[in-house]
Design a protein around this motif. Structure first.
Motif, short mmCIF file in Angstrom:
data_model
loop_
_atom_site.label_atom_id
_atom_site.label_comp_id
_atom_site.label_asym_id
_atom_site.label_seq_id
_atom_site.Cartn_x
_atom_site.Cartn_y
_atom_site.Cartn_z
N ASP A 33 0.79 -1.26 -0.05
CA ASP A 33 0.14 -0.13 -0.06
C ASP A 33 0.88 1.12 0.07
OD1 ASP A 33 -2.29 -1.73 -0.07
OD2 ASP A 33 -2.56 -1.32 2.20
N GLU A 34 1.89 1.10 0.66
CA GLU A 34 2.91 2.22 0.70
C GLU A 34 3.57 2.75 -0.35
OE1 GLU A 34 3.43 4.68 3.85
OE2 GLU A 34 1.30 3.58 4.10
N VAL A 35 4.00 1.61 -1.07
CA VAL A 35 4.75 1.88 -2.34
C VAL A 35 3.91 2.33 -3.62
CG1 VAL A 35 5.83 0.54 -4.24
CG2 VAL A 35 6.57 0.19 -1.83
N ALA A 36 2.65 1.64 -3.48
CA ALA A 36 1.72 2.14 -4.43
C ALA A 36 1.14 3.44 -4.18
CB ALA A 36 0.29 1.21 -4.30
N ASP A 37 0.96 3.89 -2.98
CA ASP A 37 0.59 5.43 -2.58
C ASP A 37 1.80 6.20 -3.06
OD1 ASP A 37 -1.16 7.29 -1.66
OD2 ASP A 37 0.57 7.50 -0.05
N VAL A 38 3.02 5.86 -2.98
CA VAL A 38 4.07 6.83 -3.19
C VAL A 38 4.24 6.97 -4.70
CG1 VAL A 38 6.69 7.17 -3.11
CG2 VAL A 38 5.41 6.41 -1.08
N LEU A 39 4.23 5.82 -5.47
CA LEU A 39 4.35 5.86 -6.82
C LEU A 39 3.25 5.97 -7.83
CD1 LEU A 39 7.03 2.60 -7.11
CD2 LEU A 39 7.53 5.13 -6.70
N GLN A 40 2.01 5.94 -7.25
CA GLN A 40 0.71 6.20 -7.93
C GLN A 40 0.67 5.07 -8.71
OE1 GLN A 40 -1.56 9.05 -7.08
NE2 GLN A 40 -0.19 8.43 -5.20
N LEU A 41 0.62 3.90 -8.10
CA LEU A 41 0.61 2.56 -9.31
C LEU A 41 -0.66 1.93 -8.79
CD1 LEU A 41 4.26 1.46 -9.23
CD2 LEU A 41 2.83 2.54 -11.21
N SER A 42 -1.26 0.90 -9.54
CA SER A 42 -1.90 -0.08 -9.24
C SER A 42 -1.36 -1.09 -8.29
CB SER A 42 -2.66 -0.74 -10.23
OG SER A 42 -1.70 -1.44 -10.98
N THR A 43 -2.22 -1.82 -7.61
CA THR A 43 -1.74 -2.93 -6.65
C THR A 43 -0.93 -3.88 -7.59
OG1 THR A 43 -3.58 -2.74 -5.16
CG2 THR A 43 -2.61 -4.70 -5.22
N GLN A 66 13.41 8.88 -1.02
CA GLN A 66 13.35 9.97 -0.25
C GLN A 66 12.24 9.80 0.75
OE1 GLN A 66 12.68 12.58 -3.50
NE2 GLN A 66 14.74 13.33 -3.64
N HIS A 67 10.98 9.11 0.24
CA HIS A 67 9.91 8.84 1.28
C HIS A 67 10.21 8.10 2.25
CE1 HIS A 67 5.83 8.34 2.31
NE2 HIS A 67 6.05 7.16 2.54
N PHE A 68 10.86 6.97 2.20
CA PHE A 68 11.37 6.03 3.46
C PHE A 68 12.65 6.55 4.16
CE2 PHE A 68 8.67 3.31 0.98
CZ PHE A 68 7.88 2.84 2.04
N GLN A 69 13.28 7.85 3.54
CA GLN A 69 14.42 8.19 4.13
C GLN A 69 15.66 7.01 4.05
OE1 GLN A 69 13.63 9.96 8.03
NE2 GLN A 69 12.92 11.70 7.05
N LEU A 70 15.81 6.39 2.81
CA LEU A 70 16.64 5.18 2.91
C LEU A 70 17.65 5.70 1.74
CD1 LEU A 70 17.68 2.54 3.58
CD2 LEU A 70 16.05 1.55 1.91
N PRO A 71 18.76 6.04 1.68
CA PRO A 71 19.76 6.37 0.72
C PRO A 71 19.74 5.50 -0.47
CG PRO A 71 21.24 6.42 2.88
CD PRO A 71 19.62 5.79 3.08
N LEU A 72 19.55 5.69 -1.73
CA LEU A 72 19.88 5.15 -2.97
C LEU A 72 21.22 4.29 -2.89
CD1 LEU A 72 18.36 7.17 -5.92
CD2 LEU A 72 17.74 4.98 -5.08
N THR A 73 22.23 4.70 -2.27
CA THR A 73 23.34 4.19 -2.44
C THR A 73 23.05 2.51 -1.84
OG1 THR A 73 24.04 5.23 -0.26
CG2 THR A 73 25.12 5.92 -2.34
N ASP A 74 22.15 2.36 -1.10
CA ASP A 74 21.88 0.99 -0.50
C ASP A 74 21.53 0.23 -1.53
OD1 ASP A 74 22.32 1.96 2.01
OD2 ASP A 74 20.45 1.35 2.93
#
Length: 340
Positions: A33-43, A66-74
């Motif tokens: 649900d969180e990813v779908a909401d951030v990316l505006q995608l269907s389930t 950015q939303h989860f505050q997790l660096p892309l370098t991960d």
């Protein structure tokens, strides 16, 4: 002749990235649900990305990071050999301390909301306690900005309480409110109070007080802070406005010079703060690093003496040594006033 169906290879870096996102998410929230909401995608589209069947675009990965505050370098590094940190630092501007303290309040507020426990290896008095005593907090903030951060606006000033705005003290008090909500283990040693004592003495010897009468008041306020910690140790609870708030354990470590490392531990939401530049912090949620620090904290408590609620004799001995040092500073101050 039958048809052969090729399976779509999963994307291991993407799968690992989503695993990290899941670790950042409170247990009651759905990653889908969180990813779908951030990316505006269907389930359905979201599930394909979670399973690694559809590659994330760079834009999608950036928005999630950015939303989860997790660096892309991960996405790019091996978790076994490298650790990604973010930083909490005081900008070299007078207003930077307010932003730093508001960020700290938000950080501890999120940890408290996740039912985190704090473990703190205290090389110095945990900074948050100063804001329970505004006069001492104003001195500490002035010292950090003038002497540690060398902020230009403070370069020609001597200490006076009015140099530190009320909003700074309010921001620090809000951070203290959040810190005290959480069950806390603190490890102190014989040096933990000494840095503040030395700072008060250094400014006196260097003539950096506008009003010399501030010195005995600061020593009195420091003693009041130590008394607050002692009352917490006796009660086994953090205290705010004389009300017991959360479980509190204080350990005395005789053998290790501590380093102001902080661990906030919650189910699937551990984070470690490592100090640098005096008051700045690097922080990470790297699972292996957090596990390593958690183990280190456990070992240090095992090698320390618990002086909260139990070990009254050891507790009194520990605090009496601190009070004796404060009284020694008062004595030196009185002798200095009697000097010709």
């Amino acid at each position: 002749m039958g048809l052969s169906i090729k399976s779509v290879p999963a994307l291991p870096a993407q799968t690992a990235f989503f695993a990290r996102l899941r670790g950042h998410l409170p247990a009651h929230l759905s990653l889908v649900d969180e990813v779908a909401d951030v990316l505006q995608l269907s389930t359905d589209s979201t599930y394909r990305r979670l399973r690694g069947e559809t590659a994330l675009s760079l834009d999608e990965a950036t928005r999630l990071a950015q939303h989860f505050q997790l660096p892309l370098t991960d996405l790019l590094t091996s978790p076994s050999e490298s650790v990604t940190f973010q930083r909490m630092s005081i900008n070299a501007q007078p207003g930077g301390i307010s932003d730093y303290l508001r960020y700290t309040a938000s950080y501890f507020g999120q940890a408290a909301a996740a039912n985190a426990h704090i473990s703190y290896a205290a090389k110095d008095i945990p900074a948050i306690y100063h804001f329970l005593f505004p006069e001492l907090a104003r001195f500490k903030v002035f010292f950090w900005l003038k002497t540690i951060k060398t902020v230009e606006a403070f370069s020609n000033l001597r200490y006076a309480a009015q140099h530190i705005p009320n909003e700074v003290i309010a921001a620090g008090a809000a951070a203290a409110e959040q810190y005290l909500r959480m069950p806390t283990v603190e490890i102190w040693n014989d040096e933990t109070v000494n840095s503040t004592l030395r700072q008060i003495e250094y400014y006196h010897d260097a003539g950096l007080y506008e009003q010399p009468a501030d010195v005995p008041r600061l020593l009195d306020t420091l003693e009041a802070l130590v008394q607050h910690i002692q009352r917490q140790a006796i009660a086994g609870r953090t205290l705010r406005h004389n009300l017991e708030v959360a479980p509190y354990q204080l350990y005395f470590n005789e053998i290790l010079l501590l380093d102001n490392t902080i661990l906030t531990a919650a189910e699937g939401h551990d984070r470690v703060l490592v100090s640098y530049n005096g008051m700045d912090y690097l922080h990470t949620t790297d699972a292996s690093f957090c596990t390593e620090v958690k183990q280190w904290m456990r070992v240090q408590t095992e090698k320390s003496t618990l002086i909260s609620q139990v070990s009254e004799k050891e507790r009194n001995r520990f605090f009496n040594k601190i009070y004796a040092r404060i009284e020694e500073q008062r004595r030196k101050l009185r002798q200095g006033h009697r000097a010709p």
